[in-house]
Design a protein around this motif. Structure first.
Motif, PDB file in Angstrom:
ATOM      1  N   GLN A  45       0.854  -1.181   0.000  1.00 28.29           N
ATOM      2  CA  GLN A  45       0.000   0.000   0.000  1.00 28.29           C
ATOM      3  C   GLN A  45       0.889   1.229   0.000  1.00 28.29           C
ATOM      4  OE1 GLN A  45      -2.557  -0.521   3.482  1.00 28.29           O
ATOM      5  NE2 GLN A  45      -4.297  -0.800   2.131  1.00 28.29           N
ATOM      6  N   PRO A  46       0.752   2.121  -0.984  1.00 26.50           N
ATOM      7  CA  PRO A  46       1.530   3.355  -0.951  1.00 26.50           C
ATOM      8  C   PRO A  46       1.210   4.150   0.310  1.00 26.50           C
ATOM      9  CG  PRO A  46       0.534   3.034  -3.110  1.00 26.50           C
ATOM     10  CD  PRO A  46      -0.068   2.004  -2.192  1.00 26.50           C
ATOM     11  N   ARG A  47       2.254   4.686   0.952  1.00 31.78           N
ATOM     12  CA  ARG A  47       2.078   5.462   2.180  1.00 31.78           C
ATOM     13  C   ARG A  47       2.308   6.936   1.891  1.00 31.78           C
ATOM     14  NH1 ARG A  47       6.659   3.205   5.526  1.00 31.78           N
ATOM     15  NH2 ARG A  47       7.486   2.732   3.468  1.00 31.78           N
ATOM     16  N   ARG A  48       1.426   7.761   2.405  1.00 33.60           N
ATOM     17  CA  ARG A  48       1.587   9.205   2.258  1.00 33.60           C
ATOM     18  C   ARG A  48       2.315   9.738   3.490  1.00 33.60           C
ATOM     19  NH1 ARG A  48      -1.364  11.523  -1.742  1.00 33.60           N
ATOM     20  NH2 ARG A  48      -2.979  10.265  -2.741  1.00 33.60           N
ATOM     21  N   SER A  49       3.437  10.362   3.267  1.00 33.27           N
ATOM     22  CA  SER A  49       4.154  10.991   4.367  1.00 33.27           C
ATOM     23  C   SER A  49       4.982  12.138   3.807  1.00 33.27           C
ATOM     24  CB  SER A  49       5.035   9.978   5.112  1.00 33.27           C
ATOM     25  OG  SER A  49       5.933   9.352   4.235  1.00 33.27           O
ATOM     26  N   ARG A  50       5.457  12.962   4.696  1.00 31.59           N
ATOM     27  CA  ARG A  50       6.116  14.197   4.298  1.00 31.59           C
ATOM     28  C   ARG A  50       7.479  13.915   3.678  1.00 31.59           C
ATOM     29  NH1 ARG A  50       9.535  18.129   6.443  1.00 31.59           N
ATOM     30  NH2 ARG A  50       9.994  16.799   8.239  1.00 31.59           N
ATOM     31  N   VAL A  51       7.758  14.600   2.598  1.00 28.08           N
ATOM     32  CA  VAL A  51       9.060  14.543   1.950  1.00 28.08           C
ATOM     33  C   VAL A  51       9.868  15.743   2.421  1.00 28.08           C
ATOM     34  CG1 VAL A  51      10.289  14.616  -0.258  1.00 28.08           C
ATOM     35  CG2 VAL A  51       8.137  13.347  -0.066  1.00 28.08           C
ATOM     36  N   THR A  52      11.050  15.499   2.962  1.00 25.65           N
ATOM     37  CA  THR A  52      11.881  16.596   3.436  1.00 25.65           C
ATOM     38  C   THR A  52      12.460  17.371   2.253  1.00 25.65           C
ATOM     39  OG1 THR A  52      13.934  15.332   3.495  1.00 25.65           O
ATOM     40  CG2 THR A  52      12.508  15.208   5.451  1.00 25.65           C
ATOM     41  N   ALA A  53      13.002  18.542   2.550  1.00 25.32           N
ATOM     42  CA  ALA A  53      13.604  19.358   1.499  1.00 25.32           C
ATOM     43  C   ALA A  53      14.764  18.618   0.838  1.00 25.32           C
ATOM     44  CB  ALA A  53      14.077  20.687   2.089  1.00 25.32           C
ATOM     45  N   GLY A  54      15.582  17.925   1.641  1.00 21.95           N
ATOM     46  CA  GLY A  54      16.705  17.190   1.082  1.00 21.95           C
ATOM     47  C   GLY A  54      16.266  16.042   0.202  1.00 21.95           C
ATOM     48  N   GLN A  55      15.219  15.324   0.625  1.00 21.18           N
ATOM     49  CA  GLN A  55      14.706  14.214  -0.176  1.00 21.18           C
ATOM     50  C   GLN A  55      14.103  14.730  -1.484  1.00 21.18           C
ATOM     51  OE1 GLN A  55      11.990  12.589   2.665  1.00 21.18           O
ATOM     52  NE2 GLN A  55      13.612  11.669   3.918  1.00 21.18           N
ATOM     53  N   GLY A  56      13.355  15.822  -1.398  1.00 20.89           N
ATOM     54  CA  GLY A  56      12.767  16.401  -2.599  1.00 20.89           C
ATOM     55  C   GLY A  56      13.823  16.887  -3.579  1.00 20.89           C
ATOM     56  N   ASP A  57      14.880  17.495  -3.050  1.00 23.39           N
ATOM     57  CA  ASP A  57      15.977  17.950  -3.911  1.00 23.39           C
ATOM     58  C   ASP A  57      16.634  16.768  -4.615  1.00 23.39           C
ATOM     59  OD1 ASP A  57      18.138  19.934  -4.763  1.00 23.39           O
ATOM     60  OD2 ASP A  57      19.320  18.499  -3.588  1.00 23.39           O
ATOM     61  N   ALA A  58      16.849  15.670  -3.873  1.00 27.89           N
ATOM     62  CA  ALA A  58      17.464  14.487  -4.476  1.00 27.89           C
ATOM     63  C   ALA A  58      16.566  13.898  -5.555  1.00 27.89           C
ATOM     64  CB  ALA A  58      17.750  13.445  -3.390  1.00 27.89           C
ATOM     65  N   LEU A  59      15.264  13.859  -5.314  1.00 26.08           N
ATOM     66  CA  LEU A  59      14.344  13.328  -6.314  1.00 26.08           C
ATOM     67  C   LEU A  59      14.392  14.142  -7.605  1.00 26.08           C
ATOM     68  CD1 LEU A  59      11.279  12.513  -4.036  1.00 26.08           C
ATOM     69  CD2 LEU A  59      12.562  10.843  -5.402  1.00 26.08           C
ATOM     70  N   GLN A  60      14.400  15.447  -7.476  1.00 27.00           N
ATOM     71  CA  GLN A  60      14.376  16.283  -8.674  1.00 27.00           C
ATOM     72  C   GLN A  60      15.695  16.244  -9.433  1.00 27.00           C
ATOM     73  OE1 GLN A  60      12.806  20.004  -6.827  1.00 27.00           O
ATOM     74  NE2 GLN A  60      11.060  19.684  -8.180  1.00 27.00           N
ATOM     75  N   ARG A  61      16.819  16.167  -8.722  1.00 26.13           N
ATOM     76  CA  ARG A  61      18.113  16.196  -9.393  1.00 26.13           C
ATOM     77  C   ARG A  61      18.581  14.824  -9.870  1.00 26.13           C
ATOM     78  NH1 ARG A  61      22.260  16.780  -6.965  1.00 26.13           N
ATOM     79  NH2 ARG A  61      21.563  16.505  -4.797  1.00 26.13           N
TER      80      ARG A  61
END
Length: 263
Positions: A45-61
């Motif tokens: 089951q996909p879980r919804r939880s907060r993505v930190t700024a560092g995690q979001g930056d890594a995902l985008q780059r």
């Protein structure tokens, strides 16, 4: 003096995304396989939880470099993806700390790590970059579709399933990943001699794993006594596992080798 209240409209502070629109443009898709695949019982089951700024930056780059969506539209060339390294598939990696440690300890093995947890995907990408780990690729989506439609036969040197959801309620047991049909599919993608390694701290699930693996004609227990194995040195002790051990949980490892069935 009190700070001025933020009067920016909520919709501007947190833009509303259209259904199916990814949280991170260029990053993991919300529904990579889309609706063209059959409806079936899922083991996750996909879980919804907060993505930190560092995690979001890594995902985008880093997603365009080391990430991929499981869309079911192509067959992967693992030799090209990993530069000819032997490849192990890891199904479910949480926040990725253990995956990163195994990749660092064994740079001669490629790890194709699959999960649907966006913060974990970002965290693993960040760990890979921070530690210079070029032998990790992060896949987003359903591991069954990946195995069935995107991996060639006999292309994997191992499969790791660590602490999958035990689905403890009896009515949910059909959702457990380690079932005969999954093992047949996994066997088709494993090279002869490759090992399927499972670990769980849920004893009833461990017993079921042992039963179905022992009964499957394409697998044999690496233990001569036919039982559970001690934790091998290459599997790190995770924070989650340590918390369970502190509570008295017992962790079971199962290592089964892919064999040719006897005619």
């Amino acid at each position: 003096m009190s700070e001025p209240r933020n009067t920016t409209p909520h919709a501007l502070r947190h833009p509303i995304r259209a259904k199916g629109e990814p949280r991170f443009p260029g990053g993991p898709a919300a529904d990579p396989a889309g609706s063209h695949h059959e409806r079936r019982i899922r083991s996750f089951q996909p879980r919804r939880s907060r993505v930190t700024a560092g995690q979001g930056d890594a995902l985008q780059r880093l997603w365009p470099v080391w990430g991929m969506d499981i869309d079911g539209h192509r067959v992967l060339d693992l030799d090209e993806m990993f530069g000819g390294l032997p490849v192990v598939l890891e199904i479910g990696f949480g926040m990725g700390e253990a995956t990163a440690q195994m990749a660092a300890d064994d740079p001669g093995t490629g790890i194709l790590a699959v999960d649907v947890h966006t913060p974990g995907q970002g965290n693993l990408l960040a760990l890979a970059e921070r530690n210079g780990l070029t032998n990790i690729r992060v896949a987003n989506g359903d591991a069954i579709i990946l195995l069935r439609e995107m991996l060639p036969p006999r292309s994997l040197d191992g499969i790791r399933v660590y602490f999958p959801d035990p689905w403890p309620k009896k009515r949910h047991h059909k959702r457990r990943l380690i079932q005969p049909d999954f093992l047949t599919l996994a066997a088709q993608r494993l090279k002869p001699g490759a090992v399927l390694h499972c670990a769980t701290d849920w004893e009833p699930y461990a017993e079921q794993m042992l039963e179905v693996l022992s009964a499957h004609p394409h697998f044999e227990n690496t233990r001569d006594d036919g039982g559970f194995a001690p934790r091998p040195a290459f599997r790190p002790l995770t924070r989650f596992e340590g918390q369970g051990l502190d509570k008295g949980h017992k962790v079971h490892d199962l290592l089964f080798r892919r064999v040719q069935p006897q005619d």
